[in-house]
Design a protein around this motif. Structure first.
Motif, PDB file in Angstrom:
ATOM      1  N   ARG A   1      63.203  58.989 -10.570  1.00  0.00           N
ATOM      2  CA  ARG A   1      64.025  58.384 -11.606  1.00  0.00           C
ATOM      3  C   ARG A   1      65.097  59.354 -12.091  1.00  0.00           C
ATOM      4  N   LYS A   2      64.720  60.608 -12.300  1.00  0.00           N
ATOM      5  CA  LYS A   2      65.690  61.616 -12.751  1.00  0.00           C
ATOM      6  C   LYS A   2      66.787  61.841 -11.708  1.00  0.00           C
ATOM      7  N   MET A   3      66.396  61.913 -10.444  1.00  0.00           N
ATOM      8  CA  MET A   3      67.389  62.123  -9.380  1.00  0.00           C
ATOM      9  C   MET A   3      68.343  60.929  -9.306  1.00  0.00           C
ATOM     10  N   ALA A   4      67.818  59.733  -9.442  1.00  0.00           N
ATOM     11  CA  ALA A   4      68.665  58.536  -9.386  1.00  0.00           C
ATOM     12  C   ALA A   4      69.591  58.458 -10.591  1.00  0.00           C
ATOM     13  N   ALA A   5      69.142  58.984 -11.735  1.00  0.00           N
ATOM     14  CA  ALA A   5      69.950  58.926 -12.956  1.00  0.00           C
ATOM     15  C   ALA A   5      71.031  60.008 -12.998  1.00  0.00           C
ATOM     16  N   ALA A   6      70.891  61.021 -12.178  1.00  0.00           N
ATOM     17  CA  ALA A   6      71.884  62.099 -12.160  1.00  0.00           C
ATOM     18  C   ALA A   6      73.227  61.537 -11.683  1.00  0.00           C
ATOM     19  N   LYS A   7      74.260  61.806 -12.443  1.00  0.00           N
ATOM     20  CA  LYS A   7      75.574  61.232 -12.141  1.00  0.00           C
ATOM     21  C   LYS A   7      76.459  62.143 -11.287  1.00  0.00           C
ATOM     22  N   THR A   8      76.225  63.436 -11.348  1.00  0.00           N
ATOM     23  CA  THR A   8      77.099  64.366 -10.631  1.00  0.00           C
ATOM     24  C   THR A   8      76.284  65.214  -9.662  1.00  0.00           C
ATOM     25  N   PRO A   9      76.948  65.766  -8.664  1.00  0.00           N
ATOM     26  CA  PRO A   9      76.247  66.673  -7.738  1.00  0.00           C
ATOM     27  C   PRO A   9      75.633  67.870  -8.475  1.00  0.00           C
ATOM     28  N   ASP A  10      76.294  68.355  -9.524  1.00  0.00           N
ATOM     29  CA  ASP A  10      75.747  69.482 -10.287  1.00  0.00           C
ATOM     30  C   ASP A  10      74.441  69.096 -10.985  1.00  0.00           C
ATOM     31  N   GLU A  11      74.380  67.889 -11.529  1.00  0.00           N
ATOM     32  CA  GLU A  11      73.144  67.423 -12.170  1.00  0.00           C
ATOM     33  C   GLU A  11      72.023  67.323 -11.133  1.00  0.00           C
ATOM     34  N   ARG A  12      72.344  66.799  -9.950  1.00  0.00           N
ATOM     35  CA  ARG A  12      71.331  66.693  -8.900  1.00  0.00           C
ATOM     36  C   ARG A  12      70.889  68.067  -8.427  1.00  0.00           C
ATOM     37  N   ALA A  13      71.830  68.981  -8.289  1.00  0.00           N
ATOM     38  CA  ALA A  13      71.499  70.339  -7.846  1.00  0.00           C
ATOM     39  C   ALA A  13      70.556  71.013  -8.845  1.00  0.00           C
ATOM     40  N   ALA A  14      70.775  70.755 -10.123  1.00  0.00           N
ATOM     41  CA  ALA A  14      69.916  71.342 -11.148  1.00  0.00           C
ATOM     42  C   ALA A  14      68.484  70.822 -11.053  1.00  0.00           C
ATOM     43  N   LEU A  15      68.293  69.626 -10.531  1.00  0.00           N
ATOM     44  CA  LEU A  15      66.965  69.022 -10.404  1.00  0.00           C
ATOM     45  C   LEU A  15      66.250  69.396  -9.103  1.00  0.00           C
ATOM     46  N   MET A  16      66.965  70.004  -8.164  1.00  0.00           N
ATOM     47  CA  MET A  16      66.403  70.224  -6.833  1.00  0.00           C
ATOM     48  C   MET A  16      65.154  71.111  -6.833  1.00  0.00           C
ATOM     49  N   LYS A  17      65.092  72.138  -7.666  1.00  0.00           N
ATOM     50  CA  LYS A  17      63.912  73.003  -7.685  1.00  0.00           C
ATOM     51  C   LYS A  17      62.676  72.178  -8.049  1.00  0.00           C
ATOM     52  N   ASP A  18      62.796  71.357  -9.088  1.00  0.00           N
ATOM     53  CA  ASP A  18      61.679  70.510  -9.496  1.00  0.00           C
ATOM     54  C   ASP A  18      61.359  69.459  -8.434  1.00  0.00           C
ATOM     55  N   HIS A  19      62.404  68.946  -7.784  1.00  0.00           N
ATOM     56  CA  HIS A  19      62.212  67.949  -6.723  1.00  0.00           C
ATOM     57  C   HIS A  19      61.414  68.564  -5.573  1.00  0.00           C
ATOM     58  N   ARG A  20      61.817  69.764  -5.150  1.00  0.00           N
ATOM     59  CA  ARG A  20      61.103  70.438  -4.057  1.00  0.00           C
ATOM     60  C   ARG A  20      59.643  70.679  -4.442  1.00  0.00           C
ATOM     61  N   GLN A  21      59.424  71.120  -5.688  1.00  0.00           N
ATOM     62  CA  GLN A  21      58.057  71.385  -6.127  1.00  0.00           C
ATOM     63  C   GLN A  21      57.231  70.109  -6.123  1.00  0.00           C
ATOM     64  N   SER A  22      57.811  69.012  -6.556  1.00  0.00           N
ATOM     65  CA  SER A  22      57.120  67.730  -6.542  1.00  0.00           C
ATOM     66  C   SER A  22      56.737  67.348  -5.117  1.00  0.00           C
ATOM     67  N   MET A  23      57.650  67.548  -4.184  1.00  0.00           N
ATOM     68  CA  MET A  23      57.378  67.228  -2.784  1.00  0.00           C
ATOM     69  C   MET A  23      56.287  68.145  -2.225  1.00  0.00           C
ATOM     70  N   GLN A  24      56.337  69.436  -2.545  1.00  0.00           N
ATOM     71  CA  GLN A  24      55.312  70.364  -2.064  1.00  0.00           C
ATOM     72  C   GLN A  24      53.945  70.021  -2.635  1.00  0.00           C
ATOM     73  N   ASP A  25      53.906  69.652  -3.914  1.00  0.00           N
ATOM     74  CA  ASP A  25      52.642  69.246  -4.524  1.00  0.00           C
ATOM     75  C   ASP A  25      52.089  68.000  -3.838  1.00  0.00           C
ATOM     76  N   GLY A  26      52.972  67.065  -3.508  1.00  0.00           N
ATOM     77  CA  GLY A  26      52.546  65.856  -2.809  1.00  0.00           C
ATOM     78  C   GLY A  26      52.002  66.172  -1.421  1.00  0.00           C
ATOM     79  N   MET A  27      52.670  67.067  -0.718  1.00  0.00           N
ATOM     80  CA  MET A  27      52.194  67.458   0.613  1.00  0.00           C
ATOM     81  C   MET A  27      50.824  68.128   0.516  1.00  0.00           C
ATOM     82  N   ALA A  28      50.653  68.978  -0.486  1.00  0.00           N
ATOM     83  CA  ALA A  28      49.360  69.655  -0.663  1.00  0.00           C
ATOM     84  C   ALA A  28      48.254  68.639  -0.946  1.00  0.00           C
TER      85      ALA A  28
END
Length: 131
Positions: free
Chosen positions: A56-83
């Protein structure tokens, strides 16, 4: 390009844990306490809620900078899911997928689907020049 991304996603979701040798897996497992079977559905629900919120946060991000700021958390979420999916697979043992109870198999498949959707949506958000 979408075929390549889909292939990478599928390979990541189905085989990334096989690259680690069994000795390393045993060593890694040694410092994690065993979770009770009753805790698994709660952990799954929490992980899915976290991934939905990140999506939801990634979809709500309006600019590439906003999305880039969320990427660390996004990666962590994906890694947690893989684990978590890896832990679900460990429950299958040597008997293969049929040894996993149907509810756990459904949860695992739902999580895979959510992660693939997150990857595809993230790719779609990139400017055309970066795809």
């Amino acid at each position: 390009m979408k075929l390549i991304i889909g292939s990478i996603a599928l390979a990541t979701l189905t085989g990334c844990a096989t690259a680690v040798g069994s000795d390393a897996k045993d060593e890694h497992r040694g410092h994690h306490p065993k979770a009770s079977p009753a805790a698994a559905p709660i952990a799954y629900e929490q992980q899915m809620a976290a991934m939905h919120e990140m999506h939801r946060k990634m979809a709500a991000a309006k600019t590439p900078d906003e999305r880039a700021a969320l990427m660390k958390d996004h990666r962590q979420s994906m890694q947690d899911g893989m684990a978590m999916m890896g832990r679900m697979r460990e429950g299958m043992g040597a008997k293969g997928p049929m040894a996993m109870d149907p509810e756990t198999m459904k949860r695992r498949m739902d999580m895979m689907e959510m992660m693939m959707q997150m990857m595809m949506d993230r790719e779609a958000m990139k400017p055309p020049a970066e795809r």
